[in-house]
Write a protein that holds these residues in place. Sequence first.
Motif, PDB file in Angstrom:
ATOM      1  N   LEU A 167      55.291  32.105  50.292  1.00  0.00           N
ATOM      2  CA  LEU A 167      54.135  32.936  49.966  1.00  0.00           C
ATOM      3  C   LEU A 167      54.235  33.607  48.603  1.00  0.00           C
ATOM      4  N   GLU A 168      55.356  34.206  48.278  1.00  0.00           N
ATOM      5  CA  GLU A 168      55.457  34.921  47.006  1.00  0.00           C
ATOM      6  C   GLU A 168      55.230  33.988  45.813  1.00  0.00           C
ATOM      7  N   THR A 169      55.854  32.823  45.842  1.00  0.00           N
ATOM      8  CA  THR A 169      55.684  31.857  44.754  1.00  0.00           C
ATOM      9  C   THR A 169      54.264  31.302  44.744  1.00  0.00           C
ATOM     10  N   GLY A 170      53.731  30.970  45.916  1.00  0.00           N
ATOM     11  CA  GLY A 170      52.362  30.446  45.993  1.00  0.00           C
ATOM     12  C   GLY A 170      51.344  31.454  45.504  1.00  0.00           C
ATOM     13  N   ALA A 171      51.502  32.718  45.888  1.00  0.00           N
ATOM     14  CA  ALA A 171      50.575  33.765  45.448  1.00  0.00           C
ATOM     15  C   ALA A 171      50.659  33.957  43.942  1.00  0.00           C
ATOM     16  N   SER A 172      51.845  33.846  43.398  1.00  0.00           N
ATOM     17  CA  SER A 172      52.020  33.965  41.951  1.00  0.00           C
ATOM     18  C   SER A 172      51.284  32.844  41.219  1.00  0.00           C
ATOM     19  N   ILE A 173      51.389  31.626  41.728  1.00  0.00           N
ATOM     20  CA  ILE A 173      50.697  30.475  41.134  1.00  0.00           C
ATOM     21  C   ILE A 173      49.182  30.695  41.177  1.00  0.00           C
ATOM     22  N   ILE A 174      48.681  31.092  42.336  1.00  0.00           N
ATOM     23  CA  ILE A 174      47.240  31.332  42.483  1.00  0.00           C
ATOM     24  C   ILE A 174      46.804  32.467  41.566  1.00  0.00           C
ATOM     25  N   GLY A 175      47.575  33.541  41.515  1.00  0.00           N
ATOM     26  CA  GLY A 175      47.259  34.654  40.631  1.00  0.00           C
ATOM     27  C   GLY A 175      47.192  34.234  39.172  1.00  0.00           C
ATOM     28  N   GLU A 176      48.133  33.380  38.738  1.00  0.00           N
ATOM     29  CA  GLU A 176      48.116  32.865  37.359  1.00  0.00           C
ATOM     30  C   GLU A 176      46.835  32.094  37.083  1.00  0.00           C
ATOM     31  N   GLU A 177      46.446  31.241  38.027  1.00  0.00           N
ATOM     32  CA  GLU A 177      45.238  30.433  37.838  1.00  0.00           C
ATOM     33  C   GLU A 177      43.976  31.306  37.827  1.00  0.00           C
ATOM     34  N   LEU A 178      43.939  32.305  38.692  1.00  0.00           N
ATOM     35  CA  LEU A 178      42.793  33.217  38.706  1.00  0.00           C
ATOM     36  C   LEU A 178      42.703  33.986  37.387  1.00  0.00           C
ATOM     37  N   ALA A 179      43.825  34.502  36.916  1.00  0.00           N
ATOM     38  CA  ALA A 179      43.837  35.287  35.680  1.00  0.00           C
ATOM     39  C   ALA A 179      43.462  34.449  34.460  1.00  0.00           C
ATOM     40  N   ALA A 180      43.831  33.167  34.461  1.00  0.00           N
ATOM     41  CA  ALA A 180      43.572  32.297  33.315  1.00  0.00           C
ATOM     42  C   ALA A 180      42.159  31.709  33.299  1.00  0.00           C
ATOM     43  N   TYR A 181      41.487  31.735  34.436  1.00  0.00           N
ATOM     44  CA  TYR A 181      40.180  31.072  34.535  1.00  0.00           C
ATOM     45  C   TYR A 181      39.094  31.861  33.802  1.00  0.00           C
ATOM     46  N   ASN A 182      38.243  31.142  33.094  1.00  0.00           N
ATOM     47  CA  ASN A 182      37.120  31.747  32.383  1.00  0.00           C
ATOM     48  C   ASN A 182      35.838  31.371  33.123  1.00  0.00           C
ATOM     49  N   PRO A 183      35.357  32.247  33.999  1.00  0.00           N
ATOM     50  CA  PRO A 183      34.228  31.899  34.865  1.00  0.00           C
ATOM     51  C   PRO A 183      32.884  31.836  34.138  1.00  0.00           C
ATOM     52  N   GLU A 184      32.015  31.000  34.688  1.00  0.00           N
ATOM     53  CA  GLU A 184      30.638  30.939  34.206  1.00  0.00           C
ATOM     54  C   GLU A 184      29.754  31.870  35.024  1.00  0.00           C
ATOM     55  N   THR A 185      29.905  31.827  36.341  1.00  0.00           N
ATOM     56  CA  THR A 185      29.061  32.655  37.219  1.00  0.00           C
ATOM     57  C   THR A 185      29.865  33.577  38.114  1.00  0.00           C
ATOM     58  N   LEU A 186      31.115  33.237  38.390  1.00  0.00           N
ATOM     59  CA  LEU A 186      31.938  34.043  39.296  1.00  0.00           C
ATOM     60  C   LEU A 186      32.163  35.439  38.729  1.00  0.00           C
ATOM     61  N   ASP A 187      31.896  36.438  39.564  1.00  0.00           N
ATOM     62  CA  ASP A 187      32.046  37.820  39.145  1.00  0.00           C
ATOM     63  C   ASP A 187      32.906  38.615  40.134  1.00  0.00           C
ATOM     64  N   ASP A 188      32.833  38.256  41.407  1.00  0.00           N
ATOM     65  CA  ASP A 188      33.524  38.966  42.481  1.00  0.00           C
ATOM     66  C   ASP A 188      34.457  37.976  43.177  1.00  0.00           C
ATOM     67  N   VAL A 189      35.728  37.974  42.784  1.00  0.00           N
ATOM     68  CA  VAL A 189      36.715  37.068  43.375  1.00  0.00           C
ATOM     69  C   VAL A 189      37.733  37.916  44.124  1.00  0.00           C
ATOM     70  N   ARG A 190      37.918  37.566  45.413  1.00  0.00           N
ATOM     71  CA  ARG A 190      38.829  38.306  46.282  1.00  0.00           C
ATOM     72  C   ARG A 190      39.894  37.362  46.839  1.00  0.00           C
ATOM     73  N   PHE A 191      41.149  37.712  46.606  1.00  0.00           N
ATOM     74  CA  PHE A 191      42.305  36.979  47.124  1.00  0.00           C
ATOM     75  C   PHE A 191      42.689  37.724  48.393  1.00  0.00           C
ATOM     76  N   ILE A 192      42.526  37.076  49.540  1.00  0.00           N
ATOM     77  CA  ILE A 192      42.639  37.767  50.820  1.00  0.00           C
ATOM     78  C   ILE A 192      43.944  37.455  51.550  1.00  0.00           C
ATOM     79  N   ALA A 193      44.455  38.469  52.209  1.00  0.00           N
ATOM     80  CA  ALA A 193      45.625  38.357  53.080  1.00  0.00           C
ATOM     81  C   ALA A 193      45.235  38.872  54.448  1.00  0.00           C
ATOM     82  N   TYR A 194      45.850  38.338  55.471  1.00  0.00           N
ATOM     83  CA  TYR A 194      45.524  38.776  56.833  1.00  0.00           C
ATOM     84  C   TYR A 194      46.428  39.920  57.294  1.00  0.00           C
ATOM     85  N   SER A 195      47.729  39.774  57.133  1.00  0.00           N
ATOM     86  CA  SER A 195      48.664  40.781  57.650  1.00  0.00           C
ATOM     87  C   SER A 195      49.077  41.771  56.565  1.00  0.00           C
TER      88      SER A 195
END
Length: 179
Positions: free
Chosen positions: A124-152
């Motif tokens: 999880l820690e490594t996977g979340a880091s990868i996803i976080g990197e991709e989210l931070a690097a992305y330049n959205p056209e329409t996306l404004d509200d992006v939520r990375f969700i956890a259950y526990s």
Amino acid sequence: MEFDVIQGDIAAQSTDALVNAAGTSLEMGSGVAGALRRRAGDELNDEAVEKGPIDLGEVAVTDAYDLDAEYVIHAAAMPHYGDGEATEESIRNATQNTLERADELECESLVLPALGCGVAGFELETGASIIGEELAAYNPETLDDVRFIAYSDEEYETIRAATGKAEQSETSKESEADR
């Protein structure tokens, strides 16, 4: 791109698109897929299976049925069950393709889980880091509200730490009835 880390039930979120942590077959089993299927109805699984299989790292889009969303983006960060585990490359590609597809669909909001983690076997820690990197690097056209969700609670704290969001206030932590 800015994004929030939240805690809650992905199937209870109100958004333009929900992301399913899918296997390449798109058969909706347990975990995130099971939660979405239970709330949306069996039609969600039926449509997903009709669109599969897809390549590892790719995405497919279905209707959201009884979910409070317009679309479900099925991101294949893991192979079909029993055919291997998620990898850094599959998580990175699935995240990139999810964001691009959400923009193509002109989504303004998106909720995604820790793709490739959990039943897919990626840490999880490594996977979340990868996803976080991709989210931070992305330049959205329409996306404004992006939520990375956890259950526990534990997933929430791990994702916050791995994405550098640990300084977020507790207002991002929400129950399944919120949003």
